[in-house]
Design a protein around this motif. Structure first.
Motif, PDB file in Angstrom:
ATOM      1  N   GLY A  79     -79.055   4.662  27.938  1.00 40.18           N
ATOM      2  CA  GLY A  79     -79.867   5.855  28.150  1.00 40.18           C
ATOM      3  C   GLY A  79     -81.019   5.962  27.174  1.00 40.18           C
ATOM      4  O   GLY A  79     -82.137   6.346  27.548  1.00 40.18           O
ATOM      5  N   ILE A  80     -80.775   5.603  25.915  1.00 42.46           N
ATOM      6  CA  ILE A  80     -81.831   5.652  24.895  1.00 42.46           C
ATOM      7  C   ILE A  80     -82.963   4.702  25.238  1.00 42.46           C
ATOM      8  O   ILE A  80     -84.147   5.073  25.219  1.00 42.46           O
ATOM      9  N   VAL A  81     -82.615   3.467  25.549  1.00 43.09           N
ATOM     10  CA  VAL A  81     -83.644   2.450  25.822  1.00 43.09           C
ATOM     11  C   VAL A  81     -84.364   2.743  27.143  1.00 43.09           C
ATOM     12  O   VAL A  81     -85.574   2.532  27.254  1.00 43.09           O
ATOM     13  N   TYR A  82     -83.644   3.240  28.132  1.00 42.46           N
ATOM     14  CA  TYR A  82     -84.236   3.637  29.412  1.00 42.46           C
ATOM     15  C   TYR A  82     -85.293   4.712  29.189  1.00 42.46           C
ATOM     16  O   TYR A  82     -86.409   4.651  29.750  1.00 42.46           O
ATOM     17  N   PRO A 233     -74.921 -22.133  23.885  1.00 40.92           N
ATOM     18  CA  PRO A 233     -76.145 -22.718  24.447  1.00 40.92           C
ATOM     19  C   PRO A 233     -76.504 -22.213  25.845  1.00 40.92           C
ATOM     20  O   PRO A 233     -77.227 -22.899  26.566  1.00 40.92           O
ATOM     21  N   MET A 234     -76.000 -21.034  26.235  1.00 46.13           N
ATOM     22  CA  MET A 234     -76.265 -20.510  27.581  1.00 46.13           C
ATOM     23  C   MET A 234     -77.468 -19.572  27.586  1.00 46.13           C
ATOM     24  O   MET A 234     -77.652 -18.797  28.509  1.00 46.13           O
ATOM     25  N   HIS A 235     -78.295 -19.637  26.573  1.00 49.84           N
ATOM     26  CA  HIS A 235     -79.372 -18.668  26.341  1.00 49.84           C
ATOM     27  C   HIS A 235     -80.693 -19.056  26.978  1.00 49.84           C
ATOM     28  O   HIS A 235     -81.675 -18.317  26.858  1.00 49.84           O
ATOM     29  N   THR A 236     -80.758 -20.220  27.640  1.00 46.25           N
ATOM     30  CA  THR A 236     -82.049 -20.843  27.957  1.00 46.25           C
ATOM     31  C   THR A 236     -82.978 -19.988  28.816  1.00 46.25           C
ATOM     32  O   THR A 236     -84.194 -20.147  28.768  1.00 46.25           O
ATOM     33  N   TRP A 237     -82.416 -19.075  29.604  1.00 49.08           N
ATOM     34  CA  TRP A 237     -83.241 -18.216  30.457  1.00 49.08           C
ATOM     35  C   TRP A 237     -83.956 -17.129  29.669  1.00 49.08           C
ATOM     36  O   TRP A 237     -85.027 -16.659  30.064  1.00 49.08           O
ATOM     37  N   LEU A 238     -83.346 -16.723  28.558  1.00 47.39           N
ATOM     38  CA  LEU A 238     -83.745 -15.484  27.890  1.00 47.39           C
ATOM     39  C   LEU A 238     -85.167 -15.498  27.325  1.00 47.39           C
ATOM     40  O   LEU A 238     -85.936 -14.557  27.584  1.00 47.39           O
ATOM     41  N   PRO A 239     -85.583 -16.519  26.580  1.00 46.81           N
ATOM     42  CA  PRO A 239     -86.956 -16.482  26.037  1.00 46.81           C
ATOM     43  C   PRO A 239     -88.030 -16.410  27.116  1.00 46.81           C
ATOM     44  O   PRO A 239     -89.025 -15.696  26.957  1.00 46.81           O
ATOM     45  N   ASP A 240     -87.818 -17.143  28.212  1.00 51.96           N
ATOM     46  CA  ASP A 240     -88.819 -17.141  29.288  1.00 51.96           C
ATOM     47  C   ASP A 240     -88.887 -15.790  29.990  1.00 51.96           C
ATOM     48  O   ASP A 240     -89.969 -15.251  30.222  1.00 51.96           O
ATOM     49  N   ALA A 241     -87.719 -15.243  30.345  1.00 56.07           N
ATOM     50  CA  ALA A 241     -87.696 -13.969  31.070  1.00 56.07           C
ATOM     51  C   ALA A 241     -88.248 -12.831  30.217  1.00 56.07           C
ATOM     52  O   ALA A 241     -89.048 -12.018  30.682  1.00 56.07           O
ATOM     53  N   MET A 252     -85.770  -3.343  27.883  1.00 58.86           N
ATOM     54  CA  MET A 252     -84.512  -3.041  28.551  1.00 58.86           C
ATOM     55  C   MET A 252     -83.639  -4.281  28.676  1.00 58.86           C
ATOM     56  O   MET A 252     -82.406  -4.205  28.538  1.00 58.86           O
ATOM     57  N   LEU A 253     -84.242  -5.429  28.927  1.00 59.44           N
ATOM     58  CA  LEU A 253     -83.480  -6.676  28.982  1.00 59.44           C
ATOM     59  C   LEU A 253     -82.806  -6.960  27.649  1.00 59.44           C
ATOM     60  O   LEU A 253     -81.636  -7.340  27.584  1.00 59.44           O
ATOM     61  N   SER A 254     -83.556  -6.765  26.582  1.00 54.64           N
ATOM     62  CA  SER A 254     -83.066  -7.118  25.250  1.00 54.64           C
ATOM     63  C   SER A 254     -82.128  -6.072  24.675  1.00 54.64           C
ATOM     64  O   SER A 254     -81.043  -6.392  24.176  1.00 54.64           O
TER      65      SER A 254
END
Length: 494
Positions: A79-82, A233-241, A252-254
């Motif tokens: 709720g805070i970040v939203y 090592p499952m983080h590979t999507w995160l920097p790009d998105a 909101m993603l972070s």
């Protein structure tokens, strides 16, 4: 108060806000509908937290929805970040339209999926059934993937597809782990059959689950939901998105989504711990936590893009939270929960500041952004203090949370882990400070296209509000917050 009606009304608010662009075809109406929605959600999430503490557990719809202190805490963070992202988004999206990065039609799509994304994250901590929780987490992927491609470019489309593919593979493993948890209670010939995927039932009957299956299932859960959390090592999507999404979405993603997925891991952590002993799940969380911190710090040191820089910072912080939960004890668990709060407050400051820089300098390249203090003094000030709060410089609540995790590591006798953790925290401190210092105080080239001056109040206020809270919490943690986090530590181990 009728809790069923209250929860339905609470969840209906962002749903109605998502329809605003189609009810009244006026972009200003959609902007303020989202802001009103997020404001009401913030108030409602505070009420839910208060009730969950008073009643210990909110249980409605025949236990389909169960909200304890832990779930209510996650709902409040969402709720805070939203709220902050909806406020900042007004300024950010207006500037994006001025820069011709999007049309009014694309803006309508943005507000549709922004509010639906918030809705899916608000629902997740309420769900009692872990299979339905998994479905909801997949819905967060779908709604947020559309937000990643708000500004339709080749890079954003590539980032969205990478996000969908990598996270879907991870959630497939989480699905297998969920099935195995169910099967662990349905072994033929067993004296006790636990035929349910409700976490309340699994938790209360954890001792009767098959230990060998639970050990394997928990590994799949950590890998599966860890993909969504951004654990290495499952983080590979995160920097790009995070880099390609609009800054309010990156926030909101972070600051929201990662906590929501970590919540699921910790539900299974509690069940596995009561079945096979907490030493096993704790060891897994410690190992993956340290590896994730290392990955995040290396990404920070080698980063040249503003938004990717803070995306890797998110990876580092998720590693710290994982490590804190893995270390356990009062200090470790309390520190991890406090780190969730500090990250949810600090990361919007940095992504909103990055959004201001992008609109002013028209680039994310750190090497091309200099002298912000002379160009945008308000943004520069908040950005500078924000990064100090983010990296744990005292006085900030991040410093307290990381200090508690270090204390727990020492208390457990994990001296090598402590040395590695402190070394990586120092490296992250120096890396982030050096890069932000270069941005804020570096010598700027005389560019006639860059006009001096900050943007409007809606681009500054969402940065200032969480920063004030971060600093206050660095000096004083209210008794109510302290009791809440202590209560959650008991929920996780109960």
């Amino acid at each position: 108060m009728d809790m069923q009606i209250f929860i339905i009304a609470f969840l209906t608010i962002p749903l109605l806000a998502s329809l605003a662009p189609f009810i009244v075809r006026n972009k200003r109406f959609a902007e303020y509908a989202s802001l009103v929605s997020s404001s009401l959600v913030l108030i409602g999430s505070s009420i839910i937290l208060y009730l969950s503490v008073s009643l210990k557990t909110i249980s409605i719809f025949n236990k389909a929805i169960v909200i304890d202190e832990f779930g209510a805490y996650i709902i409040l963070l969402v709720g805070i970040v939203y709220f902050l992202s909806s406020m900042y988004g007004i300024s950010y999206m207006r500037l994006a339209i001025e820069d011709e990065k999007m049309t009014d039609k694309e803006l309508g799509r943005y507000y549709l999926f922004l509010n639906l994304f918030a809705l899916t994250m608000l629902i997740a901590p309420m769900i009692n059934n872990m299979a339905i929780y998994l479905i909801d987490i997949e819905l967060t992927t779908i709604t947020s993937a559309f937000l990643v491609v708000t500004e339709i470019t080749e890079k954003s489309i590539e980032a969205a597809w990478k996000y969908i593919v990598v996270v879907s593979v991870g959630l497939s493993l989480a699905l297998l782990g969920t099935i195995l948890f169910y099967l662990s209670g349905n072994i033929p010939g067993s004296a006790h059959i636990v035929s349910s995927l409700d976490w309340t039932v699994l938790s209360s009957h954890a001792a009767y689950l098959n230990k060998d299956i639970v050990r394997f299932a928990f590994v799949l859960i950590v890998i599966g939901f860890g993909t969504k959390v951004g654990l290495s090592p499952m983080h590979t999507w995160l920097p790009d998105a995070h880099s390609e999404a609009p800054s309010p979405v990156s926030s909101m993603l972070s600051a929201s989504l990662l906590n929501t997925a970590m919540y699921g891991i910790m539900r299974y952590f509690s069940i596995a711990g009561k079945d096979v002993g907490f030493g096993y799940p704790k060891a897994i969380m410690i190992v993956i936590g340290v590896f994730t911190i290392f990955t995040g710090v290396m990404g920070i040191i080698n980063q040249k893009s503003t938004k990717r820089l803070f995306a890797y910072s998110s990876i580092e912080h998720m590693g710290i939270i994982s490590l804190g939960f893995g270390l356990g004890g009062l200090f470790g668990t309390f520190g991890a929960l406090l780190q969730m709060l500090s990250h949810s407050l600090a990361k919007p400051i940095m992504f909103f500041g990055s959004g201001n820089l992008l609109h002013k300098y028209k680039t994310k390249d750190i090497r091309k952004i200099k002298g912000v203090f002379y160009v945008m003094p308000k943004t520069a000030f908040l950005f500078s203090i924000g990064v100090l709060a983010l990296i744990g410089a005292p006085p900030s609540v991040t410093f307290i949370s990381e200090f508690l995790i270090i204390l727990q590591s020492l208390k457990n006798g994990y001296y090598i882990v402590t040395i590695i953790l402190v070394s990586l925290l120092v490296a992250a401190f120096v890396g982030l400070l050096a890069k932000v210092g270069s941005i804020v105080f570096g010598k700027a080239d005389d560019d006639p296209d860059i006009q001096k001056g900050d943007f409007g109040p809606l681009s500054i206020l969402p940065m200032a509000l969480p920063l004030v809270v971060l600093i206050i919490l660095g000096f004083y943690i209210p008794a109510n917050l302290h009791h809440l986090l202590i209560g959650i530590t008991h929920v996780i181990r109960k």
